[in-house]
Design a protein around this motif. Structure first.
Motif, mmCIF file in Angstrom:
data_model
loop_
_atom_site.group_PDB
_atom_site.id
_atom_site.type_symbol
_atom_site.label_atom_id
_atom_site.label_comp_id
_atom_site.label_asym_id
_atom_site.label_seq_id
_atom_site.Cartn_x
_atom_site.Cartn_y
_atom_site.Cartn_z
ATOM 1 N N UNK A 176 0.822 -1.213 0.000
ATOM 2 C CA UNK A 176 0.000 0.000 0.000
ATOM 3 C C UNK A 176 0.856 1.262 0.000
ATOM 4 N N UNK A 177 1.747 1.372 1.005
ATOM 5 C CA UNK A 177 2.516 2.602 1.216
ATOM 6 C C UNK A 177 4.001 2.276 1.161
ATOM 7 N N UNK A 178 4.751 3.050 0.406
ATOM 8 C CA UNK A 178 6.203 2.876 0.342
ATOM 9 C C UNK A 178 6.887 3.713 1.425
ATOM 10 N N UNK A 179 7.761 3.065 2.195
ATOM 11 C CA UNK A 179 8.585 3.775 3.183
ATOM 12 C C UNK A 179 7.771 4.793 3.978
ATOM 13 N N UNK A 191 8.468 -0.154 5.134
ATOM 14 C CA UNK A 191 9.177 0.779 6.001
ATOM 15 C C UNK A 191 10.644 0.867 5.616
ATOM 16 N N UNK A 192 11.221 2.021 5.842
ATOM 17 C CA UNK A 192 12.659 2.211 5.711
ATOM 18 C C UNK A 192 13.289 1.757 7.016
ATOM 19 N N UNK A 193 14.237 0.820 6.931
ATOM 20 C CA UNK A 193 14.823 0.240 8.142
ATOM 21 C C UNK A 193 16.326 0.464 8.165
ATOM 22 N N UNK A 194 16.794 1.192 9.154
ATOM 23 C CA UNK A 194 18.220 1.357 9.399
ATOM 24 C C UNK A 194 18.706 0.275 10.352
ATOM 25 N N UNK A 245 10.539 -4.335 3.626
ATOM 26 C CA UNK A 245 11.682 -3.665 4.246
ATOM 27 C C UNK A 245 12.534 -3.023 3.159
ATOM 28 N N UNK A 246 12.815 -1.734 3.334
ATOM 29 C CA UNK A 246 13.750 -1.006 2.469
ATOM 30 C C UNK A 246 14.979 -0.735 3.323
ATOM 31 N N UNK A 247 16.114 -1.274 2.902
ATOM 32 C CA UNK A 247 17.314 -1.166 3.735
ATOM 33 C C UNK A 247 18.538 -0.853 2.887
ATOM 34 N N UNK A 248 19.278 0.158 3.307
ATOM 35 C CA UNK A 248 20.511 0.549 2.641
ATOM 36 C C UNK A 248 21.661 0.780 3.617
ATOM 37 N N UNK A 249 21.333 1.290 4.814
ATOM 38 C CA UNK A 249 22.337 1.949 5.636
ATOM 39 C C UNK A 249 22.364 1.460 7.078
ATOM 40 N N UNK A 304 12.208 -7.953 1.191
ATOM 41 C CA UNK A 304 13.154 -6.837 1.133
ATOM 42 C C UNK A 304 12.934 -6.174 -0.218
ATOM 43 N N UNK A 305 12.215 -5.063 -0.214
ATOM 44 C CA UNK A 305 11.751 -4.443 -1.451
ATOM 45 C C UNK A 305 12.781 -3.519 -2.086
ATOM 46 N N UNK A 306 13.778 -3.109 -1.322
ATOM 47 C CA UNK A 306 14.868 -2.302 -1.889
ATOM 48 C C UNK A 306 16.139 -2.572 -1.102
ATOM 49 N N UNK A 307 17.226 -2.785 -1.829
ATOM 50 C CA UNK A 307 18.556 -2.835 -1.229
ATOM 51 C C UNK A 307 19.559 -2.595 -2.342
ATOM 52 N N UNK A 308 20.503 -1.704 -2.117
ATOM 53 C CA UNK A 308 21.498 -1.403 -3.136
ATOM 54 C C UNK A 308 22.412 -0.292 -2.668
ATOM 55 N N UNK A 309 23.311 0.098 -3.541
ATOM 56 C CA UNK A 309 24.263 1.157 -3.180
ATOM 57 C C UNK A 309 24.482 2.074 -4.371
#
Length: 514
Positions: A192-195, A264-267, A331-335, A398-403
């Protein structure tokens, strides 16, 4: 004597292999795992979003979103054309097929499908998404669709203030109803909702993303209230999600068999001073803010104590409506970030905001200002373990992960740092799965270079480069595209440092001969 020589040679070989393994382990580059080590049915894919990929911002009945007006009014680079995916989607699907993707995650532009946010459906926008989804499924690529990726119609913002007004819940639910009805026979995974947390902080606390509301000094916001609006918007996002989830269960789930999630954006948090209180406060504010209501029906106690009367309250009925409304968590995770507890204090303007409420200072690992992320796969693993331990181990994608790397068409083709990052994090995901995490899919951000929502075209995350100076927006595979493709097809030759070097040599040879 011959037997002794053979035995000595065997022992020497074993010793050499052990030494190599030890050196790799000490270098932090040891890699253990391939695609076939993951459970059957685990989905590997890549991702994009409508505003960042489609372009065609004023074509075929699409009206402006808040991203269009936000960037146009500030005379910044924008997604007016972006990758021109609106016209080039068939070419892009062929690249996905060649890469070997199981799934592709993208978003629908609310402004393209229902230009005013409510009312008549745009027939050309509807046909585009039908054609695109059909193109994906005809090649066996599973569509994962996000309904809202930061880009609600400007009309709703002008009419009643967008997400700060509860009226948007009804309009968002009606929009979702159209999507379920028209695309649900092919789409089984809906976010439904991104981050939700970062959308809220960026747009209503910091004012650095649309709709650009804040009351923080030096942000140049002309309206907004950073002490209240982030929490009001967060509340409305949760209600909108639960409303859409309830609609799907009542009207579509029996016949379509899909699932509805929330992302959600997850640190990954650590502390240089082993400050467990600071780490837990950061987790409560970044994750518990939304996960608490979704899993347990209420906000974390730490948030309620800190924010006080500015934090909206759930009635018993509302709590039951939100609780359990998400079939999975995206989960959107980068950092990773290091946090330290600080004395609670008002922001510089004399008013509280999200950060002063959280009460911790936070430093990103790596050189964040230069857009260089630290390779910290432990952070991915810790996020998934925390979800398992603290929130009942929900199904996770995990809907986003990258650099990112600086946009340079000559240098970015050999994006070895991206390969090392991706492989380290994929290994971390496997470790979490083996430790019991119910993680079911992994999506690289991004499939190709896009318009990045904060940095524009200065940095890129893509497996494929896009020449934004070329009117045809030519796509070219980077080394990471070749690596990910080999990984997806079960080819383990290119795993580890030696494998990456071999991949570089192979790619150089093929480029020189072409």
């Amino acid at each position: 004597m011959e037997q002794n020589r053979e035995r000595n040679r065997a022992m020497e070989l074993v010793l050499n292999l052990f030494t190599i393994f030890l050196l790799l382990a000490l270098s932090g580059r040891v890699t253990c795992c391939g695609r076939n080590d993951f459970p059957e049915g685990f989905a590997f894919g890549a991702a994009s979003s409508a505003y960042q990929w489609e372009g065609a911002f004023d074509e075929d009945g699409r009206k402006l979103s808040v991203w269009d007006t936000f960037l146009h009014s500030r005379n910044r680079s924008n997604g007016d054309i972006a990758c021109d995916g609106y016209h080039k989607y068939k070419e892009d699907v062929q690249l996905m097929v060649e890469t070997g993707l199981d799934a592709f995650r993208f978003s629908i532009s609310w402004s393209r499908l229902i230009p005013n946010g409510r009312g008549p459906v745009n027939p050309k926008g509807l046909q585009f998404y039908k054609d695109f989804i059909q193109e994906l499924v005809s090649y066996g690529i599973e569509p994962h669709v996000t309904l809202f990726h930061y880009d609600h119609p400007q009309y709703l913002e002008d009419d009643y203030g967008g997400w700060i007004n509860r009226r948007i819940i009804e309009d968002f639910t009606a929009y979702a109803d159209v999507c379920f009805r028209e695309f649900g026979h092919h789409v089984k995974f809906w976010t439904t909702i991104n981050e939700a947390n970062v959308f809220t902080i960026g747009g209503y606390n910091d004012g650095i993303t649309p709709p650009g509301r804040c009351s923080s000094p030096g942000r140049n916001c002309t309206w907004g209230n950073s002490s209240t609006e982030p929490y009001i918007v967060g509340h409305n996002l949760l209600f909108a999600h639960s409303s859409v989830s309830r609609l799907y269960k009542q009207k579509y789930k029996e016949t379509q068999g899909g699932s509805v999630g929330f992302s959600l954006f997850a640190l990954g948090f650590t502390s240089a001073t082993d400050d467990d209180i600071a780490i837990q406060r950061a987790k409560d504010f970044y994750l518990g803010w939304m996960l608490g209501p979704l899993i347990y029906g209420d906000y974390p106690e730490e948030m309620k104590n800190s924010v006080g009367s500015r934090l909206p309250v759930f009635s018993k009925e509302e709590s039951e409506q939100v609780k359990g409304s998400s079939d999975f968590i995206g989960i959107i995770h980068y950092l990773a970030a290091s946090v330290t507890n600080i004395e609670l204090k008002r922001s510089l303007s004399g008013n509280p905001d999200f950060y002063s409420d959280m009460g911790v200072s936070m430093t990103y690992l790596g050189n964040f200002s230069a857009f260089e992320y630290a390779v910290a796969p432990w952070a991915m693993e810790s996020v998934l373990e925390y979800m398992k331990q603290s929130y009942g181990n929900p199904p996770i994608y995990i809907l986003e992960n990258g650099t990112p790397m600086k946009q340079d068409l000559q240098l970015q083709q050999k994006d070895t740092p991206r390969i090392e990052y991706l492989h380290a994090y994929i290994d971390a995901v496997l470790n979490a799965v083996r430790n019991g995490s119910d993680t079911r899919g992994y999506f690289v951000w991004s499939f190709m270079d896009l318009y990045e929502l904060v940095k524009g075209y200065e940095f890129s995350f893509g497996l494929y480069s896009v020449n934004f100076s070329d009117p045809n927006r030519k796509r070219s595979p980077k080394l990471s595209a070749h690596w990910y493709s080999a990984f997806l097809k079960g080819n383990t030759r290119f795993l580890g440092s030696q494998g990456i070097m071999q991949l570089q040599q192979n790619n150089f040879s093929s480029s020189a001969s072409s």
